[in-house]
Design an enzyme around this catalytic site. Sequence first.
Site, short mmCIF file in Angstrom:
data_model
loop_
_atom_site.label_atom_id
_atom_site.label_comp_id
_atom_site.label_asym_id
_atom_site.label_seq_id
_atom_site.Cartn_x
_atom_site.Cartn_y
_atom_site.Cartn_z
CD GLU A 264 -2.99 0.68 2.40
OE1 GLU A 264 -2.76 -0.24 3.21
OE2 GLU A 264 -3.91 1.49 2.56
O1 LIG Z 1 -6.93 2.85 3.71
P1 LIG Z 1 -7.87 2.28 4.72
O2 LIG Z 1 -7.35 2.40 6.10
O3 LIG Z 1 -8.35 0.91 4.39
O4 LIG Z 1 -9.19 3.22 4.69
P2 LIG Z 1 -9.94 3.92 3.46
O5 LIG Z 1 -9.18 3.76 2.22
O6 LIG Z 1 -11.34 3.50 3.47
O7 LIG Z 1 -9.86 5.46 3.89
P3 LIG Z 1 -10.02 6.76 2.98
O8 LIG Z 1 -8.68 7.23 2.58
O9 LIG Z 1 -11.06 6.57 1.95
O10 LIG Z 1 -10.59 7.75 4.06
C1 LIG Z 1 -9.85 7.99 5.21
C2 LIG Z 1 -10.75 8.48 6.27
O11 LIG Z 1 -11.25 9.75 5.91
C3 LIG Z 1 -12.66 9.76 6.03
N1 LIG Z 1 -13.17 10.74 5.07
C4 LIG Z 1 -13.51 10.57 3.78
N2 LIG Z 1 -13.91 11.74 3.24
C5 LIG Z 1 -13.81 12.66 4.22
C6 LIG Z 1 -14.09 14.04 4.32
O12 LIG Z 1 -14.54 14.75 3.29
N3 LIG Z 1 -13.87 14.66 5.49
C7 LIG Z 1 -13.39 13.98 6.54
N4 LIG Z 1 -13.13 12.69 6.54
C8 LIG Z 1 -13.33 12.03 5.39
C9 LIG Z 1 -13.08 8.33 5.83
O13 LIG Z 1 -14.32 8.09 6.47
C10 LIG Z 1 -11.96 7.60 6.54
O14 LIG Z 1 -12.15 7.61 7.91
CA LIG Z 2 -6.97 3.76 1.67
#
Ligand SMILES: O=P(O)(O)OP(=O)(O)OP(=O)(O)OC[C@H]1O[C@@H](n2cnc3c(O)ncnc32)[C@H](O)[C@@H]1O
Ligand SMILES: [Ca+2]
Length: 497
Positions: free
Chosen positions: A174
């Site tokens: 990753e």
């Molecule tokens: O990499 P992993 O850990 O598996 O997680 P992910 O891929 O699902 O994680 P993301 O980067 O999509 O999102 C990171 C975090 O940011 C949050 N997130 C997404 N959009 C956001 C926004 O506009 N404002 C704040 N938080 C947000 C989301 O819910 C996750 O907790």
């Molecule tokens: Ca991610």
Amino acid sequence: MAGQREMREKNPWHRRPIIIIAVLFTVVIGGLVTMSVMQNKPIHQKYKYGIVLDAGSSHTSVYVYQWPAEKENNTGMVTQKHTCNVKGKGISSYFRNANQAGPSLRECMEEAERAIPTPRHQETPVYLGATAGMRLLRKENETASGNVLLSVMQFLQATPFSFQGARIITGQEEGAYGWITVNYLSDNFRRAQHTMGALDLGGASTQITFESGDHFKSINDFIHFRLYGKEYRVYTHSFLCYGKDQALKLFLDRQLQAHPTGSGKQTLEDPCFHPGYNKSKSVQDIYNSPCVSEVQPSKAEFTHKGTGNWMLCQKNVRRIFNFSECTSSSCSFNGVFQPPLKGQFGAFSAFFFVMDFLNLTSEPLEVSKKKLAAYCSMPWDEVTKNHKKVKEKYLQEYCFSGTYILTLLEDGYNFTSETWKDIKFIKKIANSDAGWTLGYMLNLTNMIPAEAPDSPPIPHAGYVTLMVLFVFVLFFLIVLAYCFFRRSSSASQKQIV
Ligand SMILES: O=P(O)(O)OP(=O)(O)OP(=O)(O)OC[C@H]1O[C@@H](n2cnc3c(O)ncnc32)[C@H](O)[C@@H]1O
Ligand SMILES: [Ca+2]
């Protein structure tokens, strides 16, 4: 009249065979030029496509990439054609009804079908990579994580695309693929002296990756790449449970454990939530992860009350890290070796979402702290009034998330007030999202060669221009030579007469 006729007869250009030869010669040369241009003209651009599904802990995104078929190995050629966010939570949330995980991808895969021309469907590879949410589920319940993967595999196999596999990628992959993505999109592999580090903050894990000199400690955290004829030694580490959702669970757990309840309902006075924030929450929602301690409070619910005190908030956030243990020359946190930071960094995913919301993407560290302190102390009803369109789930957490990010970067990864400017909070580079998916596809399709491809000595346009010029010069020389020959032969004829 007689004089004119005599002149016409003397002028060799007015002799019929010569006129015919000249016309034929021009036609042949014209044909030659046209053929050369036609032959060397780039064939009508045919695009190739690839699909990567990022099955993250919080949600799944589908990315459709495209690139010109004949420029497969040129850097910067792959672009993001389409993205789609799958409705609902990440695939790991289907652990109780695994067979629903695959069908949850339907709408986005149908969008991908529309984004890619039908004749290309069959040859388009599809990859699914699952990250920290599935890593945690596999830790807790291997059968459930296997069933979820099986469901998405079966679903993707039934799409018109060429399914290439669905797997849980490692934290190292990753980090490394995120690093490849940002440097590929910035064209750093072929054009720049230095590469850019990558900082990814997900919901369940976070990665730091950068090119570093020789450090023989902790060989596990180093990866070697040979790209476009250059060697890269890259440090990468992934911290499971330190994505922003899991970090919040760790944080709430520490606070709940620090103030055990008496006989009544537990109230948690939280400095990382706004004053006036007051919500009843389920304890189970915190203790449903292998990241938090197994001993959970006896009560099923607690009252979560904000106090909005940034200094205290940061003090408590620091407690979820172990900064004292380190058996190597230098560490980030929890005893993990990290070489000294080097160069510029691109910080994406939640690093960007949160810092962008807080308007802190281009502020110095000290200013960021001050602004964040002011934001945290803002009453909750004012915050909701000012941001009616923002999802409440995100809105309530920005004070905590911002504090967590500053602490992770400064105390965890060792950025300072001086090196803070080296962090660029980014969402996209050249219209493509920063993240591991593009790097993953480039690697699996062998689109980044180890050696620099041989490029022709002159570009195509230059080649054609030179060819045309060459033919005209040749033509001109022949005509010149002919005239010269005619003049000298008629002069010698006159002398004989
Ligand atoms: O990499 P992993 O850990 O598996 O997680 P992910 O891929 O699902 O994680 P993301 O980067 O999509 O999102 C990171 C975090 O940011 C949050 N997130 C997404 N959009 C956001 C926004 O506009 N404002 C704040 N938080 C947000 C989301 O819910 C996750 O907790
Ligand atoms: Ca991610």
